[in-house]
Design an enzyme around this catalytic site. Structure first.
Site, PDB file in Angstrom:
ATOM      1  N   ASP A 131      -5.297   2.914  -2.287  1.00  0.00           N
ATOM      2  CA  ASP A 131      -6.045   3.659  -1.260  1.00  0.00           C
ATOM      3  C   ASP A 131      -6.344   5.028  -1.870  1.00  0.00           C
ATOM      4  O   ASP A 131      -5.431   5.830  -2.108  1.00  0.00           O
ATOM      5  CB  ASP A 131      -5.214   3.788   0.025  1.00  0.00           C
ATOM      6  CG  ASP A 131      -5.958   4.546   1.131  1.00  0.00           C
ATOM      7  OD1 ASP A 131      -6.655   5.532   0.815  1.00  0.00           O
ATOM      8  OD2 ASP A 131      -5.821   4.174   2.302  1.00  0.00           O
ATOM      9  N   THR A 132      -7.630   5.291  -2.141  1.00  0.00           N
ATOM     10  CA  THR A 132      -7.983   6.486  -2.912  1.00  0.00           C
ATOM     11  C   THR A 132      -7.712   7.788  -2.166  1.00  0.00           C
ATOM     12  O   THR A 132      -7.607   8.845  -2.796  1.00  0.00           O
ATOM     13  CB  THR A 132      -9.457   6.451  -3.369  1.00  0.00           C
ATOM     14  OG1 THR A 132     -10.300   6.365  -2.212  1.00  0.00           O
ATOM     15  CG2 THR A 132      -9.702   5.276  -4.294  1.00  0.00           C
ATOM     16  N   PHE A 133      -7.590   7.727  -0.834  1.00  0.00           N
ATOM     17  CA  PHE A 133      -7.224   8.953  -0.109  1.00  0.00           C
ATOM     18  C   PHE A 133      -5.774   9.331  -0.432  1.00  0.00           C
ATOM     19  O   PHE A 133      -5.488  10.466  -0.836  1.00  0.00           O
ATOM     20  CB  PHE A 133      -7.395   8.774   1.404  1.00  0.00           C
ATOM     21  CG  PHE A 133      -6.771   9.893   2.178  1.00  0.00           C
ATOM     22  CD1 PHE A 133      -7.318  11.175   2.150  1.00  0.00           C
ATOM     23  CD2 PHE A 133      -5.604   9.697   2.911  1.00  0.00           C
ATOM     24  CE1 PHE A 133      -6.711  12.229   2.838  1.00  0.00           C
ATOM     25  CE2 PHE A 133      -5.004  10.742   3.608  1.00  0.00           C
ATOM     26  CZ  PHE A 133      -5.555  12.016   3.571  1.00  0.00           C
ATOM     27  N   HIS A 134      -4.853   8.366  -0.272  1.00  0.00           N
ATOM     28  CA  HIS A 134      -3.452   8.651  -0.597  1.00  0.00           C
ATOM     29  C   HIS A 134      -3.312   9.028  -2.082  1.00  0.00           C
ATOM     30  O   HIS A 134      -2.556   9.929  -2.434  1.00  0.00           O
ATOM     31  CB  HIS A 134      -2.578   7.427  -0.293  1.00  0.00           C
ATOM     32  CG  HIS A 134      -2.621   7.014   1.143  1.00  0.00           C
ATOM     33  ND1 HIS A 134      -2.218   7.833   2.161  1.00  0.00           N
ATOM     34  CD2 HIS A 134      -3.025   5.866   1.740  1.00  0.00           C
ATOM     35  CE1 HIS A 134      -2.370   7.212   3.324  1.00  0.00           C
ATOM     36  NE2 HIS A 134      -2.859   6.011   3.090  1.00  0.00           N
ATOM     37  N   ARG A 138     -10.820  12.067   3.380  1.00  0.00           N
ATOM     38  CA  ARG A 138     -10.809  10.815   4.133  1.00  0.00           C
ATOM     39  C   ARG A 138     -12.142  10.513   4.829  1.00  0.00           C
ATOM     40  O   ARG A 138     -12.224   9.645   5.695  1.00  0.00           O
ATOM     41  CB  ARG A 138      -9.641  10.747   5.127  1.00  0.00           C
ATOM     42  CG  ARG A 138      -8.930   9.404   4.988  1.00  0.00           C
ATOM     43  CD  ARG A 138      -7.629   9.256   5.704  1.00  0.00           C
ATOM     44  NE  ARG A 138      -7.056   7.984   5.275  1.00  0.00           N
ATOM     45  CZ  ARG A 138      -5.889   7.503   5.625  1.00  0.00           C
ATOM     46  NH1 ARG A 138      -5.128   8.169   6.454  1.00  0.00           N
ATOM     47  NH2 ARG A 138      -5.455   6.349   5.172  1.00  0.00           N
ATOM     48  N   GLU A 161     -11.569   2.765   4.358  1.00  0.00           N
ATOM     49  CA  GLU A 161     -10.703   3.174   5.463  1.00  0.00           C
ATOM     50  C   GLU A 161     -10.862   4.687   5.618  1.00  0.00           C
ATOM     51  O   GLU A 161     -10.231   5.474   4.916  1.00  0.00           O
ATOM     52  CB  GLU A 161      -9.241   2.827   5.203  1.00  0.00           C
ATOM     53  CG  GLU A 161      -8.389   3.178   6.427  1.00  0.00           C
ATOM     54  CD  GLU A 161      -6.919   2.925   6.181  1.00  0.00           C
ATOM     55  OE1 GLU A 161      -6.331   2.134   6.928  1.00  0.00           O
ATOM     56  OE2 GLU A 161      -6.373   3.529   5.234  1.00  0.00           O
ATOM     57  N   GLU A 190       2.813  10.670   5.200  1.00  0.00           N
ATOM     58  CA  GLU A 190       2.874   9.436   5.995  1.00  0.00           C
ATOM     59  C   GLU A 190       4.071   8.569   5.647  1.00  0.00           C
ATOM     60  O   GLU A 190       4.416   7.658   6.394  1.00  0.00           O
ATOM     61  CB  GLU A 190       1.569   8.644   5.837  1.00  0.00           C
ATOM     62  CG  GLU A 190       0.370   9.376   6.409  1.00  0.00           C
ATOM     63  CD  GLU A 190      -0.912   8.570   6.393  1.00  0.00           C
ATOM     64  OE1 GLU A 190      -0.868   7.344   6.582  1.00  0.00           O
ATOM     65  OE2 GLU A 190      -1.970   9.175   6.189  1.00  0.00           O
ATOM     66  N   GLU A 210       0.836  -1.206   0.000  1.00  0.00           N
ATOM     67  CA  GLU A 210       0.000   0.000   0.000  1.00  0.00           C
ATOM     68  C   GLU A 210       0.871   1.256   0.000  1.00  0.00           C
ATOM     69  O   GLU A 210       1.510   1.563   1.000  1.00  0.00           O
ATOM     70  CB  GLU A 210      -0.906   0.023   1.235  1.00  0.00           C
ATOM     71  CG  GLU A 210      -1.807   1.243   1.266  1.00  0.00           C
ATOM     72  CD  GLU A 210      -2.700   1.318   2.501  1.00  0.00           C
ATOM     73  OE1 GLU A 210      -2.239   0.926   3.591  1.00  0.00           O
ATOM     74  OE2 GLU A 210      -3.845   1.778   2.353  1.00  0.00           O
TER      75      GLU A 210
END
Ligand code: LER
Ligand code: MN
Length: 282
Positions: A176-179, A208, A237, A149, A143
């Site tokens: 992960d669509t936020f990142h 998020r 998430e 982060e 991921e």
């Protein structure tokens, strides 16, 4: 087409059994669980899953300064590998399909050694862990995280290169669509580039929060996921709006992440998928 799961990380210190009940009540097939096997009772989690008619989908690994795959300290690197192995064992015991992997501590944003050296440590660790995962019938998924982060692997193109170098059928790519909303020039194109490597998905909106609460275009993302032929878990998430990922979870929490976001998330995606597939997965 897909199975749906919700990451109980955002429920903070609420007992896991209560979170499992909520996720099941809101129509999910599975529950995504934070991996802390040394402090978790496998039998009671398995019983709560069974009582609520859901399964464990995935275990997310939490990387801290004491468990960092690319620390300059050999003992810390080994502790990180041993920790992920314990998550693989935990996943095997619970029947979960997926264990996540990211090669740095979370919120560590600069290297301690030459980046080429760190890449090599990460590759060696991933090869060892992918072999372990294969033996347990679990898939290890890489991921990428955003620049606040991590620093080592933040984009799909880097993850693809890494996965291809490790070259194990037990290591896949995780979106992960936020990142991705921070790092990718085009989220749908990044997913298409990953293609058959796509092995797990975290959906969250640009802030998020639940999909639909921000400005991410989930129609093009779900179309890209469908086009890769992906048939795995769609997980959510979600986290409150704070820079300190972990601090918020030990605080008072944010009740909307229990409801309405648990119910809203699956409903939002299923409506898009039904629209894109003519109802095949409504
Ligand atoms: C873990 O899945 C993740 O995305 C990181 O941002 C840590 O929460
Ligand atoms: Mn994630």
């Amino acid at each position: 087409m897909f199975r749906y799961t919700y990451n109980t990380l955002v429920y903070g210190e609420e007992p896991l059994e209560i979170g499992i009940e909520r996720v099941a009540r809101d129509g999910y097939d599975g529950v995504e669980i934070v991996g802390e096997p040394s402090t978790m009772a496998v039998n009671s989690i398995a019983a709560a899953l069974e009582d609520n008619g859901v399964v464990a989908s995935s275990i997310i690994s939490i990387f801290t300064p004491e468990r960092d795959i690319v620390s300059s300290k050999a003992l810390v690197r080994r502790a990180a590998i041993d920790y992920v192995k314990s998550n693989i064992e935990f996943a095997g015991q619970l029947g979960a399909d997926i264990v996540t992997f990211t090669p740095t501590a979370c919120m560590k944003i600069s290297p301690e050694a030459a980046v080429e050296r760190e890449w090599e440590w990460a590759r060696e660790a991933a090869a060892e862990l992918a072999a372990e995962a294969g033996g347990a019938g679990v898939k290890l998924v890489l991921e990428p995280w955003n620049r606040y982060e991590t620093y080592l692997i933040t984009r799909a193109e880097q993850a693809i290169r890494f996965i291809d170098e490790v070259d194990s059928p037990h290591l896949g790519y995780m979106a992960d669509t936020f990142h991705m909303s921070i790092e990718e020039p085009d989220i749908a194109a990044a997913i298409r580039a990953a293609g058959s490597r796509l092995s797990h998905v975290h959906l969250a909106d640009s802030n998020r929060a639940a999909p639909g609460q921000g400005h991410t275009d989930f129609v093009s993302i779900m179309q890209a996921i469908i086009d890769t032929g992906y048939q795995g878990w769609i997980s959510y998430e979600l986290l409150p709006a704070a820079g300190d990922v972990w601090g918020v979870l030990s605080g008072a929490g944010a009740p909307e992440f229990k409801e309405p976001y648990t119910a809203d998330s699956i409903r939002h995606t299923k409506a898009i998928v039904a629209q894109l597939t003519g109802g095949a997965d409504g």
